[in-house]
Design an enzyme around this catalytic site. Structure first.
Site, mmCIF file in Angstrom:
data_model
loop_
_atom_site.group_PDB
_atom_site.id
_atom_site.type_symbol
_atom_site.label_atom_id
_atom_site.label_comp_id
_atom_site.label_asym_id
_atom_site.label_seq_id
_atom_site.Cartn_x
_atom_site.Cartn_y
_atom_site.Cartn_z
ATOM 1 N NE ARG A 1 -3.531 -2.228 2.827
ATOM 2 C CZ ARG A 1 -3.246 -3.392 3.403
ATOM 3 N NH1 ARG A 1 -2.023 -3.599 3.891
ATOM 4 N NH2 ARG A 1 -4.156 -4.341 3.509
ATOM 5 C CE LYS B 1 -6.126 -1.057 5.245
ATOM 6 N NZ LYS B 1 -7.487 -1.286 4.683
ATOM 7 C CG HIS C 1 -6.078 0.686 -4.331
ATOM 8 N ND1 HIS C 1 -5.838 -0.133 -3.250
ATOM 9 C CD2 HIS C 1 -7.156 0.160 -4.961
ATOM 10 C CE1 HIS C 1 -6.749 -1.104 -3.216
ATOM 11 N NE2 HIS C 1 -7.558 -0.943 -4.242
ATOM 12 N NE ARG D 1 -3.427 -3.475 -1.307
ATOM 13 C CZ ARG D 1 -2.849 -4.323 -0.463
ATOM 14 N NH1 ARG D 1 -1.541 -4.470 -0.480
ATOM 15 N NH2 ARG D 1 -3.560 -5.014 0.403
ATOM 16 C CG HIS E 1 -6.167 -8.752 1.573
ATOM 17 N ND1 HIS E 1 -6.470 -9.057 0.261
ATOM 18 C CD2 HIS E 1 -6.056 -7.396 1.616
ATOM 19 C CE1 HIS E 1 -6.529 -7.949 -0.452
ATOM 20 N NE2 HIS E 1 -6.296 -6.931 0.351
ATOM 21 C CE1 TYR F 1 -6.901 -5.579 -5.640
ATOM 22 C CE2 TYR F 1 -6.941 -7.090 -3.777
ATOM 23 C CZ TYR F 1 -6.784 -5.822 -4.284
ATOM 24 O OH TYR F 1 -6.508 -4.772 -3.444
#
Length: 302
Positions: free
Chosen positions: A150, A174, A244, A247, A270, A279
């Site tokens: 990211r 994250k 993004h 990505r 994730h 995706y």
């Protein structure tokens, strides 16, 4: 007690949400609080609202031409807040427990093709000089595409994030979750070249960060966005040319070339496969072409 401030601390310290995410949550809550104050005779007790009050706010947002997506995001902030209040026993019933999100159109984001990214190497607009900013910008593009990290993760990379001996880079995702991503040999070489130029900056203020501005400061969101947008504009007419989308392209190209979904999930950082499955639409298109070209009963290709 200021429950909004308490909720903010909870998101930052316990949930480990990013400052950007927490800021958005608190902003939504304060907007809602202002709405209550203006439309319910100065009512300010956000812990004592009922669903009819919230529904009134939703109607007001729609009347003011807020999109369903925007409304859903604001309500998501309220949902998180009332779940927190329920968990901390400040309320006995969540006023949003039965709320259903507004319907939103599903947007299919088309990634860059392999051909488009290959054309960068032959575009005159993409020719880089040997100065610090040019070397840095090329590395930013290549690193985002070859790792799928990211934009915020790239900006927060530290000088000790790269393990040159193992060809790995440590990324803080994250909720401060760490992951290791493999690096291609060409990226290792470009990183070494970049660090050599970085060492020539006279006054480095944010020395711990890998990527810096020419003045020695930590990178910022808009600079990274401009780098990506400017150079990709040379090879594609796609409207969205953001970090993004690189990505997104990284994940799609891996899937198109045979990578399994669980591996891509780990590389992207994730928490669940459901997040990675968004995706797969592009790889399904590639799979369909492979199927039509290979199946013996498809007589149109014979």
């Amino acid at each position: 007690m200021d429950w909004i401030l308490s909720f903010q601390d909870y998101l930052l310290l316990e949930k480990k949400y990013s400052n950007h995410t927490v800021k958005a949550y608190i902003q939504d809550l304060n907007f809602f609080k202002d709405y209550l104050n203006m439309n319910f005779d100065g009512y300010e007790d956000v812990t004592g609202v009922n669903y009819s009050m919230i529904r009134s706010w939703i109607v007001d947002l729609i009347d003011n031409e807020k999109s369903n997506t925007s409304v859903n995001r604001k309500i998501a902030s309220l949902k998180a807040f009332y779940k927190y209040l329920l968990k901390s026993k400040q309320i006995e019933f969540n006023p949003l427990s039965q709320h259903k999100s507004l319907k939103t159109p599903k947007k299919i984001q088309v990634p860059f093709s392999e051909k488009e990214l290959e054309q960068l190497n032959f575009s005159k607009d993409y020719e880089f000089e040997s100065d610090f900013e040019s070397i840095r910008n090329k590395l930013i593009l290549d690193l985002l595409y070859t790792t799928g990290m990211r934009r915020a993760e790239l900006i927060s990379l530290q000088m000790n994030s790269v393990d040159y001996s193992s060809h790995l880079i440590k990324v803080i995702g994250k909720r401060n979750k760490e992951r290791l991503i493999p690096l291609l040999p060409e990226i290792i070489q470009k990183l070494k070249e970049y660090e050599k130029e970085r060492s020539k900056i006279d006054a480095i203020k944010d020395a711990s960060y890998l990527f810096l501005t020419s003045k020695g400061n930590k990178l910022y969101d808009n600079l990274v966005y401009r780098v990506i947008n400017n150079y990709l504009s040379a090879v594609t007419e796609k409207q969205k040319k953001s970090p993004h989308m690189l990505r997104h392209t990284f994940a799609t190209h891996l899937l198109n070339n045979g990578a399994d979904l669980s591996s891509v999930k780990e590389l992207l950082g994730h928490s669940s496969l459901a997040s990675t499955q968004v995706y797969t639409h592009s790889s399904l298109s590639e799979l369909k072409n492979t199927y039509l070209n290979a199946h013996p009963r498809n007589k149109e290709n014979k």
